[in-house]
Structures are given as C-alpha cells and as structure tokens.
Design a protein around this motif. Structure first.
Motif, PDB file in Angstrom:
ATOM      1  N   ARG A 187       0.825  -1.220   0.000  1.00 44.76           N
ATOM      2  CA  ARG A 187       0.000   0.000   0.000  1.00 44.76           C
ATOM      3  C   ARG A 187       0.856   1.266   0.000  1.00 44.76           C
ATOM      4  O   ARG A 187       0.348   2.356  -0.275  1.00 44.76           O
ATOM      5  CB  ARG A 187      -0.931   0.004   1.211  1.00 44.76           C
ATOM      6  CG  ARG A 187      -1.963  -1.115   1.215  1.00 44.76           C
ATOM      7  CD  ARG A 187      -2.935  -0.981   2.379  1.00 44.76           C
ATOM      8  NE  ARG A 187      -2.259  -1.065   3.661  1.00 44.76           N
ATOM      9  CZ  ARG A 187      -1.961  -2.215   4.285  1.00 44.76           C
ATOM     10  NH1 ARG A 187      -2.269  -3.384   3.713  1.00 44.76           N
ATOM     11  NH2 ARG A 187      -1.361  -2.217   5.455  1.00 44.76           N
ATOM     12  N   SER A 188       2.124   1.131   0.309  1.00 42.80           N
ATOM     13  CA  SER A 188       3.032   2.288   0.359  1.00 42.80           C
ATOM     14  C   SER A 188       4.103   2.190  -0.722  1.00 42.80           C
ATOM     15  O   SER A 188       5.206   2.723  -0.554  1.00 42.80           O
ATOM     16  CB  SER A 188       3.703   2.373   1.739  1.00 42.80           C
ATOM     17  OG  SER A 188       2.747   2.435   2.758  1.00 42.80           O
ATOM     18  N   PRO A 190       3.964   2.911  -4.486  1.00 46.99           N
ATOM     19  CA  PRO A 190       3.545   3.314  -5.832  1.00 46.99           C
ATOM     20  C   PRO A 190       4.694   3.167  -6.828  1.00 46.99           C
ATOM     21  O   PRO A 190       5.868   3.081  -6.429  1.00 46.99           O
ATOM     22  CB  PRO A 190       3.151   4.776  -5.660  1.00 46.99           C
ATOM     23  CG  PRO A 190       3.974   5.246  -4.506  1.00 46.99           C
ATOM     24  CD  PRO A 190       4.083   4.071  -3.581  1.00 46.99           C
ATOM     25  N   ASP A 191       4.349   3.157  -8.083  1.00 50.90           N
ATOM     26  CA  ASP A 191       5.358   2.979  -9.134  1.00 50.90           C
ATOM     27  C   ASP A 191       6.506   3.986  -8.996  1.00 50.90           C
ATOM     28  O   ASP A 191       7.679   3.631  -9.190  1.00 50.90           O
ATOM     29  CB  ASP A 191       4.721   3.134 -10.511  1.00 50.90           C
ATOM     30  CG  ASP A 191       3.805   1.973 -10.873  1.00 50.90           C
ATOM     31  OD1 ASP A 191       3.636   1.056 -10.038  1.00 50.90           O
ATOM     32  OD2 ASP A 191       3.254   1.978 -11.998  1.00 50.90           O
ATOM     33  N   SER A 192       6.173   5.234  -8.696  1.00 47.94           N
ATOM     34  CA  SER A 192       7.202   6.282  -8.665  1.00 47.94           C
ATOM     35  C   SER A 192       8.244   6.016  -7.584  1.00 47.94           C
ATOM     36  O   SER A 192       9.450   6.223  -7.814  1.00 47.94           O
ATOM     37  CB  SER A 192       6.544   7.646  -8.433  1.00 47.94           C
ATOM     38  OG  SER A 192       5.814   7.652  -7.211  1.00 47.94           O
ATOM     39  N   ASP A 214      -1.788  -6.659  -8.483  1.00 46.98           N
ATOM     40  CA  ASP A 214      -0.560  -6.094  -7.917  1.00 46.98           C
ATOM     41  C   ASP A 214       0.668  -6.815  -8.448  1.00 46.98           C
ATOM     42  O   ASP A 214       1.697  -6.187  -8.741  1.00 46.98           O
ATOM     43  CB  ASP A 214      -0.594  -6.180  -6.393  1.00 46.98           C
ATOM     44  CG  ASP A 214      -1.571  -5.201  -5.756  1.00 46.98           C
ATOM     45  OD1 ASP A 214      -1.777  -4.126  -6.336  1.00 46.98           O
ATOM     46  OD2 ASP A 214      -2.126  -5.529  -4.688  1.00 46.98           O
ATOM     47  N   ARG A 217       1.360  -5.577 -11.968  1.00 47.98           N
ATOM     48  CA  ARG A 217       1.921  -4.220 -11.959  1.00 47.98           C
ATOM     49  C   ARG A 217       3.402  -4.246 -11.620  1.00 47.98           C
ATOM     50  O   ARG A 217       4.223  -3.578 -12.271  1.00 47.98           O
ATOM     51  CB  ARG A 217       1.163  -3.357 -10.941  1.00 47.98           C
ATOM     52  CG  ARG A 217       1.785  -1.979 -10.721  1.00 47.98           C
ATOM     53  CD  ARG A 217       0.919  -1.100  -9.844  1.00 47.98           C
ATOM     54  NE  ARG A 217       0.927  -1.471  -8.443  1.00 47.98           N
ATOM     55  CZ  ARG A 217       1.833  -1.023  -7.553  1.00 47.98           C
ATOM     56  NH1 ARG A 217       2.809  -0.213  -7.936  1.00 47.98           N
ATOM     57  NH2 ARG A 217       1.764  -1.393  -6.288  1.00 47.98           N
TER      58      ARG A 217
END
Length: 243
Positions: A187-188, A190-192, A214, A217
């Motif tokens: 949850r913490s 992200p792609d970036s 997930d 991704r």
C-alpha cells in the motif's frame, strides 16, 4: 526478472513459518523465503511471527516465556489441525541447515519491536556466518535501530528496513542507515517510489503481494522482488506475463 519470496513460506497454502511451508516454497520454484525470528526463554533463536503463541499454536502465553524444549512440544500448525497437520516451531539453526542445501535466498525478519530481545542480532548473525550464508541472507525489521546495529556488526550482510506508511525518499533513508533495499507495504509502494529507489541502486521488495493485479503491476515495472503468501500463484502470473 522480479524475484519471488515466499512470505513465512507458502503461508497462503501451508502452516506459516513451518518447514512444511518452506519446503513448499522450494518445491514450487520460489527464489527466496521470508520468515520471522524471536528468542525463547533460554535464548534460542526460533522461527515464529507473533509474540503471542495463541494464533498459530492454540496455546496462550508469549514465545519469550517458554524454553525451546517447551516451545517444541507445541503444534505450530494448530490452525491447520483440521487438515491433520503436526509441525514443530523451527529453530533458525535448523532452518539454515536445510536452507544451505537449497538455492534459496532468505529474508530474516527480526521481531523485536514489541520485545527488544537483547542479543538477538548477534545470535542471528553468528548463525548466518556459521553456515557461510552471508551472500544469501537479508536481515529486515520494523526496528530500524536494530538494523543499524546489524550493519555495524556485519556490514557484509544486506539489511532492509520494513515500513508500512508512506516515506519520503525511502532510498535515501535506507542508505543512511546502511541498508541496500527497502521492504515497504504494498500500500506504500507506488510505481514512482519503486522506480526512483531502483534507479538509485536500492532494491525494492514490497509485501504482502497476494492480488494478481498487484503482481502484474510489479512484474511490468521490473520491481526487484515481491513477498507473497502464494509463491506458486506468483510463478504462474510471472510466467504468463513474460510470454
């Protein structure tokens, strides 16, 4: 290739943190396993997640209040009793003895945020060195002071901070405490954050990645690794994605 680490062994299909679960992870072709360690009353390093015994063994009390001999009378697969499972709580020594003869990498999570377990770091490092497995072990914890101490004791062994909430520039933080990877909650992650961390040379292994979307991704992104309860499922998803 994104590596697959089996969370507490194949915890989604087998009793967590048992040799049964770890052997299943090896059988399905995971590249690594993840597990948790604490100290028994007599100072032995044992493999179990919860500080309390209730959930996995069906017996009340804390791990720290029982000797190794007492702990090994308990059924670590109690929650799977309906399936006829009978598994002992492993020692780290016994697990590393088995792991030595496999190809697997291993994340050892130090469970020392609720109880500090003085001496845990040194005992874990002593066992890792005894089996000459410094290149295949990653030490991780939510207790980042403990990770700094591990890095001071054994700079040759990789360390990686665990965290749940969003962190600003976690790749900078990881390097500042001697780590070479981060283990964020999915949850913490992200792609970036994942991409920036990897671009800066910090490996990223999110947990606990159980949903297929997930997995896809993270495989698409080329994330360093995932930590999952379902290594066999992850292997299938990865194989299909790579076709």
């Amino acid at each position: 290739m994104t590596l697959i680490f089996a969370h507490r062994g194949s915890a989604g299909t087998h009793p967590e943190n048992t040799m049964m679960a770890f052997r299943e992870a090896a059988r399905v072709g995971a590249e690594g396993i993840e597990m948790d360690v604490q100290l028994s009353k007599d100072g032995e390093v044992v493999v179990i997640h919860d500080e309390k015994l209730d959930r996995t063994t069906g017996v009340s009390g804390f791990v720290k209040d029982r000797t190794l001999k007492e702990l090994q009378t308990l059924n670590a697969a109690s929650s799977y009793a309906g399936k006829g499972c009978e598994e002992r709580i492993p020692t780290l020594d016994g697990l590393l003895k088995w792991l030595y003869h496999t190809h697997l990498f291993c994340i050892i999570e130090l469970k020392n945020t609720f109880f500090m377990y003085p001496g845990l770091e040194a005992k874990v490092i002593r066992l890792i060195r005894a089996y000459e497995m410094e290149e295949r072990i990653i030490i991780s914890s939510f207790n980042h002071y403990s990770l700094v101490f591990c890095h001071q004791l054994a700079p040759e062994i990789e360390t990686a901070p665990l965290y749940r909430e969003f962190m600003y520039m976690p790749w900078v933080y990881a390097r500042a405490i001697g780590g070479s990877a981060i283990h964020p909650s999915i949850r913490s992650a992200p792609d970036s954050i994942i991409q920036s961390s990897m671009d800066d040379g910090i490996l990223v292994r999110p947990y606990t990645v159980n949903k297929e979307e997930d997995m896809k991704r993270l495989f698409k992104l080329g994330c360093s690794a995932i930590i999952t309860d379902f290594p066999e499922k992850a292997k299938i998803v990865r194989a299909n994605y790579e076709k």
